[in-house]
Design a protein around this motif. Structure first.
Motif, PDB file in Angstrom:
ATOM      1  N   ILE A  24       0.848  -1.193   0.000  1.00  0.00           N
ATOM      2  CA  ILE A  24       0.000   0.000   0.000  1.00  0.00           C
ATOM      3  C   ILE A  24       0.886   1.246   0.000  1.00  0.00           C
ATOM      4  N   SER A  82      -2.878   0.756   7.853  1.00  0.00           N
ATOM      5  CA  SER A  82      -3.241  -0.597   7.442  1.00  0.00           C
ATOM      6  C   SER A  82      -3.067  -1.579   8.605  1.00  0.00           C
ATOM      7  N   LEU A  86      -4.656  -2.910  -6.147  1.00  0.00           N
ATOM      8  CA  LEU A  86      -3.223  -2.628  -6.126  1.00  0.00           C
ATOM      9  C   LEU A  86      -2.552  -3.148  -7.393  1.00  0.00           C
ATOM     10  N   GLN A 126      -7.749   4.317  -1.095  1.00  0.00           N
ATOM     11  CA  GLN A 126      -7.300   4.157   0.284  1.00  0.00           C
ATOM     12  C   GLN A 126      -8.362   3.449   1.124  1.00  0.00           C
ATOM     13  N   ALA A 164      -8.453  -0.204   0.383  1.00  0.00           N
ATOM     14  CA  ALA A 164      -7.250  -0.834   0.938  1.00  0.00           C
ATOM     15  C   ALA A 164      -7.407  -1.095   2.431  1.00  0.00           C
TER      16      ALA A 164
END
Length: 447
Positions: A250, A267, A316, A335, A338
């Motif tokens: 990420i 994350s 990704l 984001q 993710a």
């Protein structure tokens, strides 16, 4: 009264591991990012985060074979203290960024990991019985994974607005993480000796280290452990993916925006949220898990993980694990998506691990040290292999491996669970009791 003392031991164990692994899991989550920054400041430093983690898990795997023998001599409490000390040494090695020191420290912590985790599984089992093992496993797992919050929240704010992690920032992070690990050692120091249901002290194998190794070898060849080994392999692959590959990927996806580096810490926080919620939920439902079976929870984890892998595939780029990239993904990299995937990875992982702890403690109560050592051996072999290929395989290939092993691991776990349930019914065990699959060659009461 005995129940209260045993449960207190589980809580203290959970706090000890929460602080030690607040330090280590945060370090593992940011290691690739931090080492890349050190290399920019000092080109002579060539240490690689993925290689370091691969060395840790390779040594971890080998040392799991001797861990039961060590615990048979030292007992689980001393073993866990030794292991915790190696985690502090590993983090301290980053104060002196030398390539050789990084890999030596990785070897040392690999040994410590084998000792601390085998001791943990042994100690947790000794403080549980067939009715409390699922609850205790869930509560311990929730407390352990709360470690993902604190360290990564600190890193999130510390890395905010940075595209390069400078020396002063790194120094502050390392000092804080070592202090947190030291707090965990204090909790491990105050652990009381384990007691069995009759109030007698438990924890050492009076028959010696060689016998402990023989028990591990005997258990390794049983059908049930062979089938569970496939599940262990999957947990090792997905552990390395979410702990050392996904979050840095990420941070390397520049399409996410200017503050992409701080998303590495964020994350980790969302992974921790998934882990804690899953562990707490399955701890509360511990009694129902024994009644309904562990397989529904593992199946939920399978579905959650498969969905998360598909979303990661879309969100990704394939080159994300290798370093900063402007390559586009199949969709506009988000984001929010993710972070959702981070949460799902953590929740799914808790589904597998809480039930593995439960089934090992339930089926092999008299051989808990070798059973957990074999679990960690197989898991760490897979994790080491995963970290080695993570430097060479693109994200999409890694996701394909995860999907294949998730399918096989889920089927094999359910097979063992269904066999245990059938044997329990056939032998007339009451609800909550577990039949043991350990054969006569490996049965020895651990006391």
């Amino acid at each position: 009264m005995i129940f209260d003392k045993r449960f207190l031991n589980v809580i203290l164990l959970g706090f000890g591991f929460m602080f030690v692994f607040t330090a280590f899991q945060t370090m593992g989550n940011i290691e690739k990012t931090v080492l890349d920054s050190i290399n920019r400041d000092d080109p002579s430093f060539t240490g690689d985060g993925y290689t370091s983690l691969a060395v840790i898990y390779a040594v971890f795997a080998v040392c799991n074979w001797v861990a039961p023998s060590i615990i048979s001599v030292s007992g689980p409490r001393v073993a866990m203290l030794i292991g915790a000390a190696t985690y502090m040494l590993f983090i301290a090695s980053f104060f002196i960024p030398k390539t050789w020191l990084l890999y030596v420290a990785s070897c040392v912590i690999g040994f410590g990991a084998a000792v601390i985790w085998t001791g943990q599984g042994n100690y947790l089992t000794l403080n549980s019985d067939s009715e409390t093992i699922s609850r205790n496993s869930g509560i311990f797992w929730a407390m352990l994974q709360a470690s993902m919050f604190f360290g990564n929240l600190f890193v999130f704010f510390k890395f905010q607005g940075k595209t390069h992690i400078d020396h002063d920032t790194r120094l502050v992070v390392f000092i804080v993480l070592i202090a947190l690990a030291a707090v965990g050692v204090v909790f491990l120091l105050v652990l009381r000796p384990a007691q069995n249901a009759d109030g007698e002290l438990a924890g050492r194998d009076d028959q010696g280290p060689l016998h402990a190794l023989q028990r591990a070898l005997s258990l390794f060849t049983t059908k049930q452990m062979s089938l569970l080994g496939i599940t262990f392999l999957y947990t090792g692959i997905e552990l390395s993916f979410f702990s050392g590959v996904y979050s840095p990927s990420i941070g390397f996806t520049l399409q996410m925006g200017e503050n992409v580096k701080q998303l590495v810490g964020l994350s980790g926080i969302f992974i921790g949220m998934g882990e804690v919620i899953g562990g707490a939920l399955f701890g509360i439902l511990g009694q129902k898990t024994i009644r309904w079976g562990r397989d529904p929870i593992v199946m939920i984890g399978f579905v959650v993980h498969i969905v998360s892998f598909f979303l990661i595939f879309l969100n990704l780029p394939n080159t994300a694990p290798f370093g900063d990239t402007n390559m586009p993904a199949y969709i506009s990299s988000s984001q929010y998506l993710a972070m959702l995937c981070s949460f799902m990875l953590g929740f799914g992982d808790s589904c597998y691990n809480t039930q593995i702890y439960s089934i090992l403690g339930g089926l092999f109560p008299d051989d808990s040290a070798p059973a957990f050592a074999l679990f960690k051996f197989t898991q760490s072999v897979a994790a080491a292999a995963s970290f080695f290929y993570s430097s060479h395989l693109g994200l999409h290939a890694q996701l394909g491996i995860l999907i294949a092993l998730a399918t096989l691991g889920t089927v094999s776990f359910c097979w063992v669970e269904w066999a245990a349930r059938a044997k329990r019914r056939a032998s007339g065990h009451t609800v909550g009791e577990e039949p043991s699959f350990v054969d006569s060659a490996s049965v020895t009461k651990e006391n």
